[in-house]
Design a protein around this motif. Sequence first.
Motif, PDB file in Angstrom:
ATOM      1  N   LEU A  91      69.559  23.394  39.770  1.00  0.00           N
ATOM      2  CA  LEU A  91      69.893  22.620  39.527  1.00  0.00           C
ATOM      3  C   LEU A  91      69.398  22.534  37.911  1.00  0.00           C
ATOM      4  O   LEU A  91      70.260  22.225  36.215  1.00  0.00           O
ATOM      5  CB  LEU A  91      69.756  21.241  39.850  1.00  0.00           C
ATOM      6  N   SER A  92      68.008  22.588  37.572  1.00  0.00           N
ATOM      7  CA  SER A  92      66.863  23.186  36.128  1.00  0.00           C
ATOM      8  C   SER A  92      67.375  24.119  35.124  1.00  0.00           C
ATOM      9  O   SER A  92      67.415  23.739  34.159  1.00  0.00           O
ATOM     10  CB  SER A  92      65.339  23.296  37.172  1.00  0.00           C
ATOM     11  N   ILE A  93      67.819  24.929  36.277  1.00  0.00           N
ATOM     12  CA  ILE A  93      67.980  26.179  35.006  1.00  0.00           C
ATOM     13  C   ILE A  93      69.821  26.465  35.129  1.00  0.00           C
ATOM     14  O   ILE A  93      69.897  26.317  33.338  1.00  0.00           O
ATOM     15  CB  ILE A  93      67.955  27.784  36.334  1.00  0.00           C
ATOM     16  N   SER A  99      76.867  22.106  31.325  1.00  0.00           N
ATOM     17  CA  SER A  99      76.643  20.438  32.118  1.00  0.00           C
ATOM     18  C   SER A  99      77.538  20.524  33.157  1.00  0.00           C
ATOM     19  O   SER A  99      77.440  19.816  34.051  1.00  0.00           O
ATOM     20  CB  SER A  99      77.011  19.251  31.233  1.00  0.00           C
ATOM     21  N   SER A 100      79.151  20.770  32.658  1.00  0.00           N
ATOM     22  CA  SER A 100      79.771  20.911  34.369  1.00  0.00           C
ATOM     23  C   SER A 100      79.655  21.833  35.206  1.00  0.00           C
ATOM     24  O   SER A 100      79.915  21.021  36.643  1.00  0.00           O
ATOM     25  CB  SER A 100      81.192  20.930  33.336  1.00  0.00           C
ATOM     26  N   ALA A 101      78.290  22.703  35.091  1.00  0.00           N
ATOM     27  CA  ALA A 101      78.875  23.644  36.390  1.00  0.00           C
ATOM     28  C   ALA A 101      77.149  22.799  36.696  1.00  0.00           C
ATOM     29  O   ALA A 101      76.927  22.279  38.236  1.00  0.00           O
ATOM     30  CB  ALA A 101      77.971  24.552  35.515  1.00  0.00           C
ATOM     31  N   ALA A 102      76.473  21.872  35.669  1.00  0.00           N
ATOM     32  CA  ALA A 102      75.351  21.202  36.533  1.00  0.00           C
ATOM     33  C   ALA A 102      75.885  19.625  37.124  1.00  0.00           C
ATOM     34  O   ALA A 102      75.315  19.255  38.230  1.00  0.00           O
ATOM     35  CB  ALA A 102      74.366  20.260  35.732  1.00  0.00           C
ATOM     36  N   VAL A 125      68.055  11.774  38.016  1.00  0.00           N
ATOM     37  CA  VAL A 125      66.874  11.108  36.984  1.00  0.00           C
ATOM     38  C   VAL A 125      66.904  12.671  36.241  1.00  0.00           C
ATOM     39  O   VAL A 125      66.833  12.890  34.816  1.00  0.00           O
ATOM     40  CB  VAL A 125      65.957  10.898  37.867  1.00  0.00           C
ATOM     41  N   MET A 126      67.513  13.606  36.991  1.00  0.00           N
ATOM     42  CA  MET A 126      67.481  14.898  36.499  1.00  0.00           C
ATOM     43  C   MET A 126      67.946  15.492  35.784  1.00  0.00           C
ATOM     44  O   MET A 126      67.998  15.828  33.939  1.00  0.00           O
ATOM     45  CB  MET A 126      66.937  15.840  36.984  1.00  0.00           C
ATOM     46  N   MET A 127      69.513  15.376  35.755  1.00  0.00           N
ATOM     47  CA  MET A 127      70.562  15.498  35.012  1.00  0.00           C
ATOM     48  C   MET A 127      70.523  14.037  33.752  1.00  0.00           C
ATOM     49  O   MET A 127      70.775  14.395  32.545  1.00  0.00           O
ATOM     50  CB  MET A 127      72.083  14.580  35.515  1.00  0.00           C
ATOM     51  N   ALA A 166      59.166  15.171  34.902  1.00  0.00           N
ATOM     52  CA  ALA A 166      58.882  13.840  34.758  1.00  0.00           C
ATOM     53  C   ALA A 166      60.031  13.221  35.575  1.00  0.00           C
ATOM     54  O   ALA A 166      59.834  11.747  35.797  1.00  0.00           O
ATOM     55  CB  ALA A 166      58.838  13.221  33.242  1.00  0.00           C
ATOM     56  N   ALA A 167      61.458  14.071  36.108  1.00  0.00           N
ATOM     57  CA  ALA A 167      61.912  13.489  36.499  1.00  0.00           C
ATOM     58  C   ALA A 167      61.402  13.388  38.100  1.00  0.00           C
ATOM     59  O   ALA A 167      61.582  11.903  38.939  1.00  0.00           O
ATOM     60  CB  ALA A 167      63.299  13.976  37.184  1.00  0.00           C
TER      61      ALA A 167
END
Length: 175
Positions: A91-93, A99-102, A125-127, A166-167
């Motif tokens: 997800l981070s990468i 954004s849609s793939a994430a 939160v990461m998103m 931070a997330a």
Amino acid sequence: MRILLTISDFLIPVTVLFIVVFGCLKKVDIYEVFLEGAKEGLQTVLDILPTLIGLIMAVEVMRAGGLLEILVELIRPAAEAIHFPAELAPLSIVRLVSSSAATGLLTDIFSTYGPDSFIGRTASVMMSCTETVFYTMSLYFLSIGIKKTRYTLPCALVANIVGVFAAVWLVKLVF
């Protein structure tokens, strides 16, 4: 809360009405200006379309080819050493690119771990704490013709890394 919902319902129509009234007061041919803007917007879409298709294809190839799973296994020892959930590495990468793939990965995380799990909450939160750096840079810089990005990419990547950690920290702190 009801007041906020009512305000949000009227926000766009009031904004459009304000623009039309302001244009009429300034004696601007609103329809002609609208058509010019629509033509410029369409040209911008045509200019950036190859880049967008390339980014989307790259993400899908990474997902379908199993590269993300391999990457997770490679990152896992380092991630565990710094108390970072390795399950969030894809997800981070991917968030850096699309954004849609994430969001698709986020849905997978929710179905695997649950939205109320530590991993699910941290992913949510990461998103919110990260940005699609490569997508945004290619879209905006390409649309206005900037070729040298100077410090934008390193600073954006550092900001994203800070957002990711931070997330994790915030979710550990709050939950």
